[in-house]
Each structure stands twice: as structure tokens, then as C-alpha cells.
Design an enzyme around this catalytic site. Structure first.
Site, PDB file in Angstrom:
ATOM      1  N   ARG A  34      -9.819  -5.737   7.433  1.00 38.73           N
ATOM      2  CA  ARG A  34      -9.392  -5.996   8.815  1.00 38.73           C
ATOM      3  C   ARG A  34     -10.376  -5.387   9.813  1.00 38.73           C
ATOM      4  NH1 ARG A  34      -3.848  -3.226  10.635  1.00 38.73           N
ATOM      5  NH2 ARG A  34      -5.132  -1.447  10.035  1.00 38.73           N
ATOM      6  N   ALA A  78       2.185  -2.311   1.510  1.00 35.64           N
ATOM      7  CA  ALA A  78       3.268  -3.223   1.137  1.00 35.64           C
ATOM      8  C   ALA A  78       4.083  -3.602   2.377  1.00 35.64           C
ATOM      9  CB  ALA A  78       4.164  -2.547   0.109  1.00 35.64           C
ATOM     10  N   ASN A 104       1.855  -1.766  -3.687  1.00 34.67           N
ATOM     11  CA  ASN A 104       3.141  -1.307  -4.223  1.00 34.67           C
ATOM     12  C   ASN A 104       4.290  -2.083  -3.588  1.00 34.67           C
ATOM     13  OD1 ASN A 104       2.753   0.602  -6.183  1.00 34.67           O
ATOM     14  ND2 ASN A 104       2.549   2.290  -4.728  1.00 34.67           N
ATOM     15  N   SER A 128      -1.461   1.245 -11.212  1.00 33.36           N
ATOM     16  CA  SER A 128      -1.218   2.698 -11.172  1.00 33.36           C
ATOM     17  C   SER A 128      -2.442   3.481 -11.608  1.00 33.36           C
ATOM     18  CB  SER A 128      -0.053   3.077 -12.086  1.00 33.36           C
ATOM     19  OG  SER A 128       0.061   4.487 -12.112  1.00 33.36           O
ATOM     20  N   GLU A 190       7.547   8.900 -12.665  1.00 31.84           N
ATOM     21  CA  GLU A 190       6.535   9.826 -12.116  1.00 31.84           C
ATOM     22  C   GLU A 190       7.216  10.891 -11.239  1.00 31.84           C
ATOM     23  OE1 GLU A 190       3.146   7.762 -10.287  1.00 31.84           O
ATOM     24  OE2 GLU A 190       3.426   9.054  -8.545  1.00 31.84           O
TER      25      GLU A 190
HETATM   26  P1  NDP Z   1      -5.013   2.701   2.651  1.00 30.37           P
HETATM   27  O1  NDP Z   1      -4.188   3.128   3.804  1.00 30.37           O
HETATM   28  O2  NDP Z   1      -6.067   3.609   2.143  1.00 30.37           O
HETATM   29  O3  NDP Z   1      -5.727   1.307   2.987  1.00 30.37           O
HETATM   30  C1  NDP Z   1      -4.999   0.260   3.552  1.00 30.37           C
HETATM   31  C2  NDP Z   1      -5.921  -0.954   3.687  1.00 30.37           C
HETATM   32  O4  NDP Z   1      -5.155  -2.039   4.151  1.00 30.37           O
HETATM   33  C3  NDP Z   1      -7.058  -0.753   4.666  1.00 30.37           C
HETATM   34  O5  NDP Z   1      -8.151  -1.473   4.195  1.00 30.37           O
HETATM   35  C4  NDP Z   1      -6.505  -1.364   5.943  1.00 30.37           C
HETATM   36  O6  NDP Z   1      -7.510  -1.897   6.782  1.00 30.37           O
HETATM   37  C5  NDP Z   1      -5.696  -2.489   5.393  1.00 30.37           C
HETATM   38  N1  NDP Z   1      -4.599  -2.849   6.263  1.00 30.37           N
HETATM   39  C6  NDP Z   1      -3.649  -2.039   6.763  1.00 30.37           C
HETATM   40  N2  NDP Z   1      -2.772  -2.748   7.500  1.00 30.37           N
HETATM   41  C7  NDP Z   1      -3.207  -4.025   7.465  1.00 30.37           C
HETATM   42  C8  NDP Z   1      -2.729  -5.212   8.045  1.00 30.37           C
HETATM   43  N3  NDP Z   1      -1.609  -5.218   8.794  1.00 30.37           N
HETATM   44  N4  NDP Z   1      -3.412  -6.342   7.798  1.00 30.37           N
HETATM   45  C9  NDP Z   1      -4.533  -6.332   7.058  1.00 30.37           C
HETATM   46  N5  NDP Z   1      -5.045  -5.232   6.477  1.00 30.37           N
HETATM   47  C10 NDP Z   1      -4.371  -4.096   6.687  1.00 30.37           C
HETATM   48  O7  NDP Z   1      -3.984   2.302   1.493  1.00 30.37           O
HETATM   49  P2  NDP Z   1      -4.123   2.423  -0.071  1.00 30.37           P
HETATM   50  O8  NDP Z   1      -5.425   1.850  -0.502  1.00 30.37           O
HETATM   51  O9  NDP Z   1      -3.766   3.789  -0.509  1.00 30.37           O
HETATM   52  O10 NDP Z   1      -2.907   1.484  -0.563  1.00 30.37           O
HETATM   53  C11 NDP Z   1      -2.989   0.079  -0.607  1.00 30.37           C
HETATM   54  C12 NDP Z   1      -1.828  -0.417  -1.437  1.00 30.37           C
HETATM   55  O11 NDP Z   1      -1.941   0.139  -2.751  1.00 30.37           O
HETATM   56  C13 NDP Z   1      -0.462   0.032  -0.919  1.00 30.37           C
HETATM   57  O12 NDP Z   1       0.479  -0.961  -1.178  1.00 30.37           O
HETATM   58  C14 NDP Z   1      -0.171   1.263  -1.733  1.00 30.37           C
HETATM   59  O13 NDP Z   1       1.204   1.552  -1.812  1.00 30.37           O
HETATM   60  C15 NDP Z   1      -0.748   0.842  -3.073  1.00 30.37           C
HETATM   61  N6  NDP Z   1      -1.070   1.924  -4.004  1.00 30.37           N
HETATM   62  C16 NDP Z   1      -1.655   3.074  -3.557  1.00 30.37           C
HETATM   63  C17 NDP Z   1      -1.961   4.084  -4.451  1.00 30.37           C
HETATM   64  C18 NDP Z   1      -2.638   5.347  -4.013  1.00 30.37           C
HETATM   65  O14 NDP Z   1      -2.728   6.275  -4.833  1.00 30.37           O
HETATM   66  N7  NDP Z   1      -3.138   5.435  -2.781  1.00 30.37           N
HETATM   67  C19 NDP Z   1      -1.645   3.946  -5.887  1.00 30.37           C
HETATM   68  C20 NDP Z   1      -1.091   2.672  -6.242  1.00 30.37           C
HETATM   69  C21 NDP Z   1      -0.804   1.722  -5.324  1.00 30.37           C
HETATM   70  P3  NDP Z   1      -8.131  -1.089   8.030  1.00 30.37           P
HETATM   71  O15 NDP Z   1      -9.381  -0.444   7.519  1.00 30.37           O
HETATM   72  O16 NDP Z   1      -8.405  -2.118   9.037  1.00 30.37           O
HETATM   73  O17 NDP Z   1      -7.125  -0.081   8.496  1.00 30.37           O
END
Ligand code: NDP
Length: 467
Positions: A34, A78, A104, A128, A190
């Protein structure tokens, strides 16, 4: 010209790590984020892998860079963000293109999206292992049509963690939301595993007065035995670490207020819908909620005095108690998966799930090898009845009883371990106390009851007696 084998949207913590993993395994990947600056920075810092990463500035560019039929992984928060991305992709994709939600997601949302008339194919996929797992090998739990999974399984198998026998920890769990459901239960387990470790940590710290270094040594020893697992391993590491600012042990400078993103809560809520008893997981969710009420806890201590009193318990006994608690927690998790499988018609493969959890994910542990074997022998048997685990429980349950009794007497809160014991005692009581509940229900609501003998009478003589 399209050159990427797959695309990825969302270069946050997980997406960036997953994209590098995919590129490293030899698959050219087109990425879009984004915030465009994030995409550029990601590419600039991808090092040797940059040649296999195609940064794009618009969704149109992203789609154009992927070889049809396309596969695109979504790695965004999510909920609404996923729906918004699906909406944005609608005009850009063809009917046989595939979007994979790897965040998630709530499995109900995945069911909804699967049933919606999307103009492209859709898979839900639980991932995971945190950032490290995503980068070097996560556990992957897919849900959706088998044909869609088969199209991308070579990539998922390549990037997934490998178990000791070399098998990739990636599999299709079942239809629609099945993958996200299994990931949700994984997260519930977990929560419970972490809570039980925190409870024995508390006994060592507050009951026995051990410092973090000594506790770390105990965790390290445990990691050599039956408890060998990622969570015990990192518990040894975090208790051994020193705070660079103060020189104190790291756990001693961290506020005792736990965060959560909701997957544990979802597990507890869904377990109630399924009438699946998972008290250890529920207790762990409750404990996180209580931990968040910091001011109330301070006020409580001021009013009633601090609860924990000295309580010396041999770490060897704690180890046995934790082994029992852990088996109970997994047994409950698998029972819940079984209940869901029946309710949603998913035919979930329990041994396969245990296998997928053997490496890469947060709850990976040596016990999961034995669980996979035990479930393969008989997936319908409660895990506590499998000979290998029954033997461990015979040793662990008395230890758990001693630990919980002593801890409770000394004012140490042990919600998860205590709930494990309560559940176990109920599970080995052939004549319980629900006859009393049935009598009460019949008395006030004429609900009837089953009798122990052959006498045909499903109601008690209450009206007669009352009269
Ligand atoms: P982050 O907050 O690190 O990254 C979120 C990403 O999504 C960024 O690239 C952000 O872009 C983008 N984003 C946020 N909102 C929007 C939107 N409305 N439209 C388009 N893009 C968007 O999250 P994580 O990487 O930690 O998590 C991502 C998914 O993975 C989640 O569902 C999380 O629950 C799941 N997950 C996370 C784990 C973890 O350990 N962190 C483990 C397993 C699953 P921008 O740069 O523009 O903000």
C-alpha cells in the site's frame, strides 16, 4: 512481460519475510505494498534475492507481472483490509486466478469469502512461525478446494519448514476456512503452552526466590527432555538475556501485561459453540485478560495483600507437572478440531495436523512427533488414552496435583495448570455429579433425565413431593 510465478501484497513483517523465502527457493515474485516507499525499500534491501523480486507501484502492475493463471498471496491485517484488497482485485483478475489470504483470518470470514461469488479462485491459509518462520520455513495450513491448493503446493512445500524426516510442514487441511480454523486452534494451544510456562516460571521466581539466570538453567535442562520445544527454548533464552539499559535480567524489566491479537479468544469462543471442552486454553485467555487489568491488580494487592507466598517446589516436579499439563492442553485442542471436523463436514486429518505442527510453528515440540504417531494409530481416541501419553500422564499427573495443591495453598495463581488437572480428574471419573444437574433441570424445567436402571421413567416425583 509477465515473469513472476507468484505475487504478494503486503510487505509488513510477515509479508516481507515470506516474499524473501519464496524468492530464495527460486520462485520469481512480484510484490506490491500500500505504501510504495516500503516496496522500494524492500527491493533495495533484498540483497542477492533482489533479482528474483519484482517491485510494483500499482495493483495493475502487480497483476501484469504475474504469469497467468496467477497466484497472489495477501499478507495484510485480518478483517477489513482483506475484504478491501479482494474488492480492489476484482476488476483486475481472471476467473482462474487465485488469491491466497495468508493472514490470521477469522475462519468464519474465510468461509464467507469462500462462499461469496468472487470472480477468481480463493484459498485461506494459516501461516505460523512468526517472522523467523516466514523467512526460513513456516508451518502452513491451507483451506479451500484441493485443485487450488495443488496449483500452489509446490511453492508452499518449498518454503515450509521441514520436519526431521524431511517432510514439509505444509498441507491442505480441508475446505474453505479449515486452514484458518486449524491455525486458530494452533494459536489457542500456543496461548496455553505459554501460560503454563509462565505459571511454573512464577513459582520458581516468587515461590522459590530463584533469579532469572537460575530459571534459565532449569528451562535449558528441560529443553533436553520430553519438554523439548521452541517455547521452552526461547523461555531459556529470554530468562538468560540482560537488559542493555540497566544490566538487569530482561524479564525483570518487562511489564506484566500481556498483549493479544484475538486468536486465543476466538478459539475459546468457538470451543463454546462446538461444546468442546478446552479449559486450559480458556484459562490462558482469561489470564491474559486479567494481566491487562494492571491498575485493578495493584488496587487488589493494596487492599488484600500480595497473594504469592514462599513455596519451594523441586524443578523436577515442576517439569513433570508441565509435561502433564501440556499433554492435556494438546488433547483438548485435538478434541476441538475433531468436533469442528464433524460440525463443518471437513474430515480434518488429525495426524496430518500434528505433523504440520512438528516444525516451523510456535508450538513445535518433540512431543508432536509422538502425537502424530498416536493419532495415526487411532484418530478417534483421546490423546490421553494413547499408551505413550498415558504412561507420561501416570508420572506427570501426581506431580501436577502436588504442584497445583502447593501453589494454590501458597497463593500462586495457576489457572491453566489447575484447569488441566480439573479436566483430567473429570475425564477419569466414571460416575460424576451431573446426575444432580439433571435432577435440578428436571425439577424446575421438566427436562427429563436418563436412568441408571431399566425403569421407564424420565421424570422425578417432584410435583408429587412438592404437592
Ligand atoms: P504488519 O503490521 O507488519 O504489516 C501489515 C501489512 O499490511 C503492511 O504491509 C501494510 O502496508 C499492509 N496493510 C495494512 N493495512 C492495509 C490495508 N487496509 N490495505 C492494504 N494493505 C494494508 O503485519 P504482519 O506482517 O505482522 O501481519 C500480517 C498478517 O499476518 C496478519 O493477518 C497477522 O495476524 C498475520 N500473522 C502475523 C504473525 C506475526 O508474527 N507477526 C504470525 C502469523 C500471522 P503499509 O506498509 O502501507 O502500512
Amino acid at each position: 512481460m509477465a515473469q513472476a510465478e507468484i505475487g504478494l501484497i503486503g510487505l509488513g513483517t510477515m509479508g516481507a519475510a515470506l516474499a524473501l523465502n519464496i524468492a530464495e527457493k527460486g520462485f520469481p515474485i512480484a510484490v506490491w505494498n500500500r505504501t510504495a516507499a516500503v516496496t522500494q525499500k524492500f527491493h533495495d534491501t533484498a540483497g542477492d534475492l533482489a533479482s528474483r523480486v519484482i517491485p510494483t507501484e500499482t495493483l495493475e502492475q502487480l497483476v501484469a507481472q504475474i504469469t497467468p493463471p496467477r497466484a497472489i498471496i495477501l499478507m495484510v491485517p485480518a478483517g477489513e483490509a482483506v475484504d478491501a484488497q479482494l474488492e480492489a482485485l476484482k476488476p483486475l483478475l481472471d476467473a482462474d486466478d487465485l488469491v491466497i489470504d495468508a493472514g490470521n483470518a477469522d475462519f468464519h470470514d474465510t468461509n464467507r469469502r469462500d462462499a461469496a461469488e468472487l470472480p477468481f479462485r480463493f484459498l485461506g491459509m494459516g501461516v505460523s512461525g512468526g517472522e523467523e518462520g516466514a523467512r526460513h520455513g513456516p508451518a502452513i495450513m491451507g483451506g479451500g478446494d484441493a485443485a487450488d491448493w495443488d496449483r500452489v503446493s509446490h511453492i508452499m512445500n518449498a518454503i515450509a519448514a521441514k520436519a526431521e524426516d524431511g517432510e514439509p510442514c505444509a498441507a491442505r487441511m480441508g475446505d474453505a476456512g479449515a486452514g484458518h480454523f486449524v491455525k486458530m486452534v494452533h494459536n489457542g494451544i500456543e496461548y496455553a503452552d505459554m501460560q503454563m510456562i509462565a505459571e511454573v516460571y512464577g513459582l520458581m521466581r516468587d515461590g522459590d526466590g530463584m533469579d532469572a539466570g537460575a530459571i534459565s538453567d532449569v528451562f535449558s535442562r528441560w529443553n533436553e527432555g520430553v519438554l523439548s520445544s521452541y517455547l521452552i527454548e526461547i523461555s531459556a533464552k529470554v530468562t538468560a538475556a540482560a537488559d542493555p539499559h540497566t544490566g538487569k535480567a530482561m524479564p525483570d524489566v518487562i511489564l506484566d501485561r500481556a498483549g493479544q491479537k484475538g486468536t486465543g479468544r476466538w478459539t475459546a469462543i468457538e470451543a463454546q459453540h462446538l461444546a468442546a471442552p478446552i479449559p486450559v486454553i480458556e484459562a490462558a485467555v482469561m489470564a491474559r485478560n486479567v494481566s491487562a487489568r494492571l491498575d485493578e491488580r495493584h488496587a487488589g494487592q493494596d487492599r488484600f495483600g500480595a497473594a504469592p507466598q514462599p513455596c519451594n517446589i523441586d524443578p523436577a516436579l515442576l517439569e513433570q507437572a508441565l509435561i502433564a499439563g501440556k499433554i492435556f492442553c494438546y488433547a483438548q485442542g485435538f478434541t476441538m478440531i475433531s468436533a469442528a471436523s464433524e460440525r463443518f463436514g471437513w474430515t480434518l486429518d488429525l495426524p496430518e495436523i500434528a505433523k504440520v505442527w512438528r516444525a516451523g510453528c510456535i508450538i513445535r515440540s518433540s512431543m508432536l512427533n509422538d502425537m502424530a504417531e498416536a493419532l495415526a494409530e487411532d484418530p478417534n481416541r483421546n490423546l490421553i488414552m494413547a499408551p505413550f501419553f498415558a504412561d507420561l500422564i501416570e508420572k506427570g499427573a501426581p506431580a501436577l496435583r502436588e504442584v497445583v495443591s502447593k501453589a494454590i495453598a501458597a497463593g500462586h495463581a495457576m489457572p491453566a495448570l489447575a484447569q488441566g488437572l480439573m479436566w483430567f480428574d473429570m475425564m477419569r471419573t466414571a460416575r460424576g455429579t451431573a446426575n444432580m444437574i439433571q435432577a435440578q433441570r428436571d425439577f424446575f424445567g421438566a427436562h427429563g433425565f436418563e436412568r441408571l436402571d431399566d425403569v421407564e421413567n424420565s421424570h422425578g416425583p417432584w410435583a408429587m413431593n412438592a404437592g
